[in-house]
Design a protein around this motif. Structure first.
Motif, PDB file in Angstrom:
ATOM      1  N   LEU A 131      -3.922  -5.471 -10.008  1.00  0.00           N
ATOM      2  CA  LEU A 131      -3.180  -6.186 -10.847  1.00  0.00           C
ATOM      3  C   LEU A 131      -2.274  -6.689 -12.549  1.00  0.00           C
ATOM      4  O   LEU A 131      -1.707  -6.179 -11.844  1.00  0.00           O
ATOM      5  CB  LEU A 131      -4.312  -7.362 -10.760  1.00  0.00           C
ATOM      6  CG  LEU A 131      -5.017  -7.591 -10.253  1.00  0.00           C
ATOM      7  CD1 LEU A 131      -5.719  -8.925 -10.388  1.00  0.00           C
ATOM      8  CD2 LEU A 131      -3.306  -8.681  -9.496  1.00  0.00           C
ATOM      9  N   ARG A 132      -3.474  -4.780 -12.617  1.00  0.00           N
ATOM     10  CA  ARG A 132      -2.621  -4.428 -14.140  1.00  0.00           C
ATOM     11  C   ARG A 132      -1.813  -3.006 -13.912  1.00  0.00           C
ATOM     12  O   ARG A 132      -0.852  -2.885 -14.645  1.00  0.00           O
ATOM     13  CB  ARG A 132      -4.005  -3.800 -14.881  1.00  0.00           C
ATOM     14  CG  ARG A 132      -4.366  -5.456 -15.438  1.00  0.00           C
ATOM     15  CD  ARG A 132      -5.867  -4.677 -16.121  1.00  0.00           C
ATOM     16  NE  ARG A 132      -6.316  -3.931 -15.697  1.00  0.00           N
ATOM     17  CZ  ARG A 132      -8.088  -4.215 -15.196  1.00  0.00           C
ATOM     18  NH1 ARG A 132      -8.359  -5.592 -15.060  1.00  0.00           N
ATOM     19  NH2 ARG A 132      -8.724  -2.946 -14.937  1.00  0.00           N
ATOM     20  N   ASN A 133      -2.300  -2.480 -13.078  1.00  0.00           N
ATOM     21  CA  ASN A 133      -1.515  -1.475 -12.744  1.00  0.00           C
ATOM     22  C   ASN A 133      -0.428  -1.022 -11.491  1.00  0.00           C
ATOM     23  O   ASN A 133      -0.989  -0.732 -10.656  1.00  0.00           O
ATOM     24  CB  ASN A 133      -2.726   0.557 -12.802  1.00  0.00           C
ATOM     25  CG  ASN A 133      -1.756   1.644 -12.912  1.00  0.00           C
ATOM     26  OD1 ASN A 133      -1.361   1.837 -12.626  1.00  0.00           O
ATOM     27  ND2 ASN A 133      -2.590   2.794 -13.350  1.00  0.00           N
ATOM     28  N   SER A 134       0.708  -1.382 -11.831  1.00  0.00           N
ATOM     29  CA  SER A 134       1.690  -1.485 -10.395  1.00  0.00           C
ATOM     30  C   SER A 134       1.748   0.294 -10.015  1.00  0.00           C
ATOM     31  O   SER A 134       1.691   0.462  -8.489  1.00  0.00           O
ATOM     32  CB  SER A 134       3.545  -1.220 -10.860  1.00  0.00           C
ATOM     33  OG  SER A 134       4.057  -0.180 -11.541  1.00  0.00           O
ATOM     34  N   THR A 135       1.574   1.641 -10.330  1.00  0.00           N
ATOM     35  CA  THR A 135       1.067   2.279  -9.913  1.00  0.00           C
ATOM     36  C   THR A 135      -0.259   2.493  -8.860  1.00  0.00           C
ATOM     37  O   THR A 135       0.288   3.333  -7.507  1.00  0.00           O
ATOM     38  CB  THR A 135       0.534   3.702 -10.659  1.00  0.00           C
ATOM     39  OG1 THR A 135       1.780   3.977 -11.769  1.00  0.00           O
ATOM     40  CG2 THR A 135       0.658   5.006 -10.201  1.00  0.00           C
ATOM     41  N   VAL A 136      -1.819   2.441  -9.548  1.00  0.00           N
ATOM     42  CA  VAL A 136      -2.437   1.940  -8.099  1.00  0.00           C
ATOM     43  C   VAL A 136      -1.808   1.103  -7.370  1.00  0.00           C
ATOM     44  O   VAL A 136      -2.885   1.105  -5.972  1.00  0.00           O
ATOM     45  CB  VAL A 136      -3.635   1.448  -9.271  1.00  0.00           C
ATOM     46  CG1 VAL A 136      -4.748   1.141  -8.163  1.00  0.00           C
ATOM     47  CG2 VAL A 136      -4.260   1.913 -10.062  1.00  0.00           C
ATOM     48  N   ALA A 137      -1.414  -0.128  -7.108  1.00  0.00           N
ATOM     49  CA  ALA A 137      -1.554  -0.726  -6.382  1.00  0.00           C
ATOM     50  C   ALA A 137      -0.279  -0.182  -4.779  1.00  0.00           C
ATOM     51  O   ALA A 137      -0.209  -0.795  -4.408  1.00  0.00           O
ATOM     52  CB  ALA A 137      -0.535  -2.025  -7.244  1.00  0.00           C
ATOM     53  N   ARG A 138       0.973   0.525  -5.527  1.00  0.00           N
ATOM     54  CA  ARG A 138       1.206   0.888  -4.490  1.00  0.00           C
ATOM     55  C   ARG A 138       0.445   2.269  -3.994  1.00  0.00           C
ATOM     56  O   ARG A 138       0.676   2.511  -2.331  1.00  0.00           O
ATOM     57  CB  ARG A 138       2.054   1.832  -5.221  1.00  0.00           C
ATOM     58  CG  ARG A 138       3.903   1.250  -5.969  1.00  0.00           C
ATOM     59  CD  ARG A 138       5.149   2.140  -6.364  1.00  0.00           C
ATOM     60  NE  ARG A 138       4.657   2.630  -7.346  1.00  0.00           N
ATOM     61  CZ  ARG A 138       5.128   2.746  -8.429  1.00  0.00           C
ATOM     62  NH1 ARG A 138       5.447   1.490  -9.065  1.00  0.00           N
ATOM     63  NH2 ARG A 138       4.961   2.788  -9.536  1.00  0.00           N
ATOM     64  N   LEU A 139      -0.381   3.107  -4.865  1.00  0.00           N
ATOM     65  CA  LEU A 139      -1.248   3.814  -3.799  1.00  0.00           C
ATOM     66  C   LEU A 139      -2.364   3.107  -2.272  1.00  0.00           C
ATOM     67  O   LEU A 139      -1.947   4.240  -1.670  1.00  0.00           O
ATOM     68  CB  LEU A 139      -2.210   4.551  -4.987  1.00  0.00           C
ATOM     69  CG  LEU A 139      -1.846   5.533  -5.609  1.00  0.00           C
ATOM     70  CD1 LEU A 139      -2.997   5.624  -6.789  1.00  0.00           C
ATOM     71  CD2 LEU A 139      -1.096   6.290  -5.431  1.00  0.00           C
ATOM     72  N   PHE A 140      -1.778   2.265  -2.801  1.00  0.00           N
ATOM     73  CA  PHE A 140      -3.323   1.188  -1.750  1.00  0.00           C
ATOM     74  C   PHE A 140      -2.524   0.431  -0.787  1.00  0.00           C
ATOM     75  O   PHE A 140      -2.805   0.104   0.508  1.00  0.00           O
ATOM     76  CB  PHE A 140      -4.278   0.419  -2.509  1.00  0.00           C
ATOM     77  CG  PHE A 140      -5.284   1.537  -2.570  1.00  0.00           C
ATOM     78  CD1 PHE A 140      -6.179   1.978  -1.705  1.00  0.00           C
ATOM     79  CD2 PHE A 140      -5.140   1.792  -4.070  1.00  0.00           C
ATOM     80  CE1 PHE A 140      -7.093   3.252  -2.552  1.00  0.00           C
ATOM     81  CE2 PHE A 140      -6.197   2.740  -4.403  1.00  0.00           C
ATOM     82  CZ  PHE A 140      -7.899   3.186  -3.910  1.00  0.00           C
ATOM     83  N   SER A 141      -1.181   0.306  -1.120  1.00  0.00           N
ATOM     84  CA  SER A 141      -0.067  -0.453  -0.001  1.00  0.00           C
ATOM     85  C   SER A 141       0.798   0.461   1.187  1.00  0.00           C
ATOM     86  O   SER A 141       0.007   0.025   2.139  1.00  0.00           O
ATOM     87  CB  SER A 141       1.271  -1.011  -0.858  1.00  0.00           C
ATOM     88  OG  SER A 141       2.285  -0.049  -1.359  1.00  0.00           O
ATOM     89  N   GLY A 142       0.911   1.753   1.149  1.00  0.00           N
ATOM     90  CA  GLY A 142       0.668   1.933   2.336  1.00  0.00           C
ATOM     91  C   GLY A 142       0.086   2.199   3.424  1.00  0.00           C
ATOM     92  O   GLY A 142       0.148   1.990   5.003  1.00  0.00           O
ATOM     93  N   THR A 143      -1.784   1.945   3.294  1.00  0.00           N
ATOM     94  CA  THR A 143      -2.645   2.222   3.418  1.00  0.00           C
ATOM     95  C   THR A 143      -2.410   0.397   4.211  1.00  0.00           C
ATOM     96  O   THR A 143      -2.923   0.420   5.647  1.00  0.00           O
ATOM     97  CB  THR A 143      -3.838   2.040   2.983  1.00  0.00           C
ATOM     98  OG1 THR A 143      -4.124   3.220   2.735  1.00  0.00           O
ATOM     99  CG2 THR A 143      -5.171   1.628   4.052  1.00  0.00           C
TER     100      THR A 143
END
Length: 216
Positions: A122-134
């Motif tokens: 929610l605070r870090n878009s990089t982390v959000a993108r890492l798991f969106s592919g899964t």
């Protein structure tokens, strides 16, 4: 054409792989015990029993460790999902998906990591993108299984399929989180209860989308 024999990893490569695995395990342990936001690189190095310089040699930053965790999780799930895609029976394919994904998520480590990573995303878009592919991979596998059985098995309207897939994934994630946070291994009763609800949702998807508030 003569195929080249697969080269065995050298001792150095094996040592590097083992060290990276040690660092990943230490990072996961720190994230679960202390929380992702409160864990720094020095904490991870201390947990692994290595110098901070050695840790940085393998992972330049905390986001790189999280990226590796996301990669490992995706690879493990891809191997599990292969069983779903190989199944020709649509009902059985969906049951396999629900059972295997639930088993993958319903443990204390996965549950706590889910909470920590969701908060960080929610605070870090990089982390959000890492798991969106899964999430996309899981959606595609489940949607294909449902689509393969639309006419003879589920009778689902095509326009409802995406909403149904999202609802099922959310249910599995939520129930796995609830069971996982208890610290107990999921029981056969837990799995059967989840399967029953998923089958109910699939049967709902066969009607008019407007008749079902959850799918509207």
């Amino acid at each position: 054409m003569i195929k080249k024999a697969k080269q065995e990893p050298t001792n150095r490569e094996q040592a590097t792989r083992a060290r990276r695995e040690l660092l990943i395990e230490a990072a996961v342990s720190c994230f679960v015990e202390d929380g992702l936001a409160r864990t720094g690189m020095r904490d991870i190095a201390k947990k692994a029993g290595v110098s901070i310089g050695n840790l940085y040699n393998h992972f330049p930053g905390r986001d790189d460790l999280i990226a590796e965790i996301a990669k490992i999780d995706a690879e493990e799930l891809a191997a599990v999902m292969a069983e779903v895609t190989d199944c020709n029976d649509p009902h059985k394919a969906v049951d396999i998906f629900v059972t295997r994904y639930f088993e993958h998520c319903a443990n204390l480590t996965s549950a706590v990591l889910t909470v920590e990573i969701t908060s960080e995303a929610l605070r870090n878009s990089t982390v959000a993108r890492l798991f969106s592919g899964t999430r996309s991979m899981l959606s595609d596998v489940l949607e294909t299984a449902i689509q393969n059985g639309e006419h003879e098995a589920f009778g689902m309207a095509a326009e409802s399929r995406t909403a149904v897939v999202g609802l099922i994934l959310d249910m599995i994630d939520g129930y796995a989180l609830r069971v996982g946070l208890t610290g107990k291994k999921p029981s056969k009763k837990d799995t059967q209860a989840l399967l029953s609800v998923v089958r109910c949702v699939l049967s709902m998807g066969g009607g008019d989308k407007g008749d079902h508030p959850m799918l509207s």
